[in-house]
Design a protein around this motif. Structure first.
Motif, short mmCIF file in Angstrom:
data_model
loop_
_atom_site.label_atom_id
_atom_site.label_comp_id
_atom_site.label_asym_id
_atom_site.label_seq_id
_atom_site.Cartn_x
_atom_site.Cartn_y
_atom_site.Cartn_z
N GLN A 1 21.20 11.77 7.85
CA GLN A 1 20.99 11.44 9.25
C GLN A 1 19.50 11.26 9.55
O GLN A 1 19.13 10.48 10.43
N GLY A 2 18.65 11.96 8.81
CA GLY A 2 17.22 11.84 9.04
C GLY A 2 16.67 10.48 8.67
O GLY A 2 15.73 9.98 9.31
N ARG A 3 17.25 9.84 7.67
CA ARG A 3 16.76 8.53 7.22
C ARG A 3 16.89 7.46 8.30
O ARG A 3 16.19 6.46 8.26
N SER A 4 17.79 7.67 9.24
CA SER A 4 18.01 6.66 10.27
C SER A 4 17.21 6.92 11.54
O SER A 4 17.31 6.15 12.50
N ARG A 5 16.41 7.98 11.55
CA ARG A 5 15.64 8.34 12.75
C ARG A 5 14.16 8.06 12.51
O ARG A 5 13.55 8.64 11.61
N PRO A 6 13.55 7.18 13.31
CA PRO A 6 12.15 6.80 13.09
C PRO A 6 11.19 7.98 13.07
O PRO A 6 10.23 7.99 12.29
N GLU A 7 11.42 8.98 13.93
CA GLU A 7 10.49 10.11 13.97
C GLU A 7 10.54 10.93 12.69
O GLU A 7 9.52 11.46 12.23
N VAL A 8 11.72 11.03 12.07
CA VAL A 8 11.84 11.76 10.81
C VAL A 8 11.15 11.00 9.69
O VAL A 8 10.41 11.58 8.88
N VAL A 9 11.36 9.69 9.65
CA VAL A 9 10.70 8.86 8.63
C VAL A 9 9.18 8.93 8.80
O VAL A 9 8.43 9.00 7.82
N GLU A 10 8.72 8.94 10.05
CA GLU A 10 7.27 9.01 10.32
C GLU A 10 6.71 10.35 9.84
O GLU A 10 5.64 10.41 9.23
N PHE A 11 7.42 11.44 10.11
CA PHE A 11 6.94 12.75 9.67
C PHE A 11 6.96 12.85 8.15
O PHE A 11 6.03 13.42 7.54
N ALA A 12 7.99 12.29 7.51
CA ALA A 12 8.05 12.29 6.05
C ALA A 12 6.89 11.49 5.46
O ALA A 12 6.31 11.87 4.44
N ARG A 13 6.54 10.38 6.12
CA ARG A 13 5.40 9.58 5.65
C ARG A 13 4.11 10.40 5.73
O ARG A 13 3.29 10.39 4.82
N TRP A 14 3.95 11.12 6.84
CA TRP A 14 2.76 11.96 7.01
C TRP A 14 2.72 13.07 5.96
O TRP A 14 1.66 13.36 5.40
N ILE A 15 3.85 13.69 5.69
CA ILE A 15 3.91 14.71 4.63
C ILE A 15 3.47 14.10 3.31
O ILE A 15 2.73 14.72 2.52
N GLY A 16 3.93 12.87 3.03
CA GLY A 16 3.52 12.20 1.80
C GLY A 16 2.01 11.99 1.74
O GLY A 16 1.40 12.14 0.67
N GLU A 17 1.39 11.67 2.86
CA GLU A 17 -0.06 11.50 2.90
C GLU A 17 -0.77 12.83 2.63
O GLU A 17 -1.77 12.88 1.90
N GLN A 18 -0.26 13.89 3.23
CA GLN A 18 -0.86 15.20 3.01
C GLN A 18 -0.68 15.65 1.56
O GLN A 18 -1.57 16.28 0.97
N ALA A 19 0.46 15.33 0.99
CA ALA A 19 0.70 15.67 -0.42
C ALA A 19 -0.28 14.95 -1.33
O ALA A 19 -0.77 15.50 -2.32
N ALA A 20 -0.60 13.69 -0.99
CA ALA A 20 -1.57 12.92 -1.79
C ALA A 20 -2.93 13.60 -1.75
O ALA A 20 -3.65 13.65 -2.77
N LEU A 21 -3.32 14.12 -0.58
CA LEU A 21 -4.60 14.82 -0.47
C LEU A 21 -4.60 16.09 -1.32
O LEU A 21 -5.61 16.45 -1.94
N THR A 22 -3.46 16.79 -1.35
CA THR A 22 -3.36 17.99 -2.18
C THR A 22 -3.44 17.63 -3.66
O THR A 22 -4.11 18.32 -4.45
N ARG A 23 -2.77 16.55 -4.06
CA ARG A 23 -2.86 16.12 -5.46
C ARG A 23 -4.31 15.83 -5.84
O ARG A 23 -4.77 16.19 -6.93
N GLN A 24 -5.02 15.17 -4.94
CA GLN A 24 -6.42 14.87 -5.21
C GLN A 24 -7.24 16.15 -5.32
O GLN A 24 -8.09 16.28 -6.22
N ALA A 25 -6.98 17.12 -4.45
CA ALA A 25 -7.75 18.36 -4.44
C ALA A 25 -7.54 19.18 -5.70
O ALA A 25 -8.46 19.87 -6.16
N ILE A 26 -6.33 19.14 -6.27
CA ILE A 26 -6.06 19.93 -7.48
C ILE A 26 -6.25 19.12 -8.75
O ILE A 26 -5.99 19.61 -9.86
N GLY A 27 -6.68 17.86 -8.60
CA GLY A 27 -6.96 17.03 -9.77
C GLY A 27 -5.74 16.44 -10.43
O GLY A 27 -5.75 16.17 -11.63
N GLU A 28 -4.69 16.18 -9.64
CA GLU A 28 -3.47 15.60 -10.19
C GLU A 28 -3.40 14.13 -9.83
O GLU A 28 -3.66 13.74 -8.69
N ALA A 29 -3.04 13.30 -10.79
CA ALA A 29 -2.94 11.86 -10.55
C ALA A 29 -1.78 11.57 -9.61
O ALA A 29 -0.74 12.25 -9.64
#
Length: 335
Positions: A294-322
């Motif tokens: 049900q979350g996949r069909s809701r724009p706000e959920v997709v937007e929050f998931a996208r933001w989580i993905g961006e934050q995860a990328a920053l964490t990968r960079q901080a710990i030296g993970e590709a």
């Protein structure tokens, strides 16, 4: 002549008596249930009697000062709980769709405390019309049978469905409070230059008997450093990761920290890695994001998931993970 065969009633049960039954079954008190439901005690009693007549079964054993569920009552209670929880969740979703946008997230307590919640303020500044509801506990929630939109989980790759998005891997590192590290460097406290020095210190250990706890244990770390039999001055056993970090920050113990969860604390100087990058070890576990159907069909959920993905990328960079190739906030796993 044979006696008439009793035919069970086929009509559906009314929701009102089921609400009353659930409240009495949970509170084991007609008066407490009546107060909770804003009804009189006699009204609750009438609804229960009506339900018992409809079912042809006694649901409660009524004593002078106590109420107990019968076997039939216990059977009905297990079914009613699931039905009402699902009904209430659907009603909340309908109401939310007509009001403020809400994203429901489930994760474990330490991840919520150390990684997610510190980042939420930035997201909510950018999205003031969106509310985030975080449910933090160690119980695994079935995304397809709940009102949850997003799950942030911790597991080995083979334990995750193909729809899971890998956020970042696990790295473990000893951490201490800056005051403790400074005292050790100045010779005013036991040395803290190499693994063998841990004999003179208190180690905060996660009190977790699950298989994943083996990867987070000091025993595993000490074995990788060539000291499998080392005994510290004392052990401090704690239930949750964030408790171990609190013990380290306050100078009570040295914690074996999950680097992705504390890297910002290290950058701010709230924690210190006494052995530096040489003290870091990898783990087969990782952090994952899952979206419900049900979350996949809701724009706000997709937007929050996208933001989580961006934050995860920053964490990968901080710990030296590709960065994984082709990471997709809507769910393709990369591992």
């Amino acid at each position: 002549m044979n006696p008439p065969v009793h035919q069970p009633r086929q009509r559906p049960l009314a929701i009102g008596p089921l609400r009353a039954f659930e409240a009495v079954a949970r509170r084991l008190s007609f008066s407490a249930a009546a107060e909770e439901l804003y009804l009189t005690q006699s009204a609750v009693s009438r609804q229960i009697r009506s339900l018992e007549e409809e079912l042809g079964a006694t649901l409660f054993q009524r004593g002078t000062r106590h109420v107990e569920l019968t076997a039939d009552g216990l059977l009905l209670q297990s079914a009613v709980l699931a039905v009402l929880e699902r009904l209430d969740g659907t009603v909340r979703q309908i109401r939310q769709a007509r009001g403020r946008r809400v994203v429901n997230v489930t994760t474990f307590a330490s991840f919520a405390s150390l990684w997610l919640i510190p980042r939420l303020e930035a997201f909510q500044r950018e999205h003031p019309d969106m509310d985030i509801r975080v449910s933090a506990h160690d119980q695994i929630v079935d995304l397809e049978d709940s009102e949850i939109d997003i799950a942030l989980r911790y597991n080995v790759p083979k334990g995750m469905p193909s729809s899971a998005q890998r956020m970042f891997g696990e790295v473990l590192t000893p951490v201490a409070g800056p005051w403790m590290a400074a005292q050790a460097a100045a010779g005013q406290a036991p040395a803290l230059r190499e693994a063998a020095d841990l004999r003179q210190h208190t180690l905060a250990e996660e009190d977790d008997q699950r298989p994943s706890g083996l990867y987070l244990s000091w025993r595993r770390w000490l074995a990788t450093q060539g000291h499998p039999e080392l005994q510290p001055r004392r052990w401090m056993y704690l239930n949750f990761t964030y408790q171990q970090i609190q013990a380290a920050v306050s100078g009570q113990a040295i914690a074996l920290a999950r680097l992705p969860l504390v890297v910002e604390s290290l950058q701010r100087g709230e924690l210190v890695e006494p052995f530096g990058a040489a003290g870091r070890i990898d783990s087969p576990t990782a952090y994952w994001l899952l979206l419900s159907r049900q979350g996949r069909s809701r724009p706000e959920v997709v937007e929050f998931a996208r933001w989580i993905g961006e934050q995860a990328a920053l964490t990968r960079q901080a710990i030296g993970e590709a960065d994984p190739a082709g990471a997709d906030p809507q769910g393709d796993r990369s591992s």
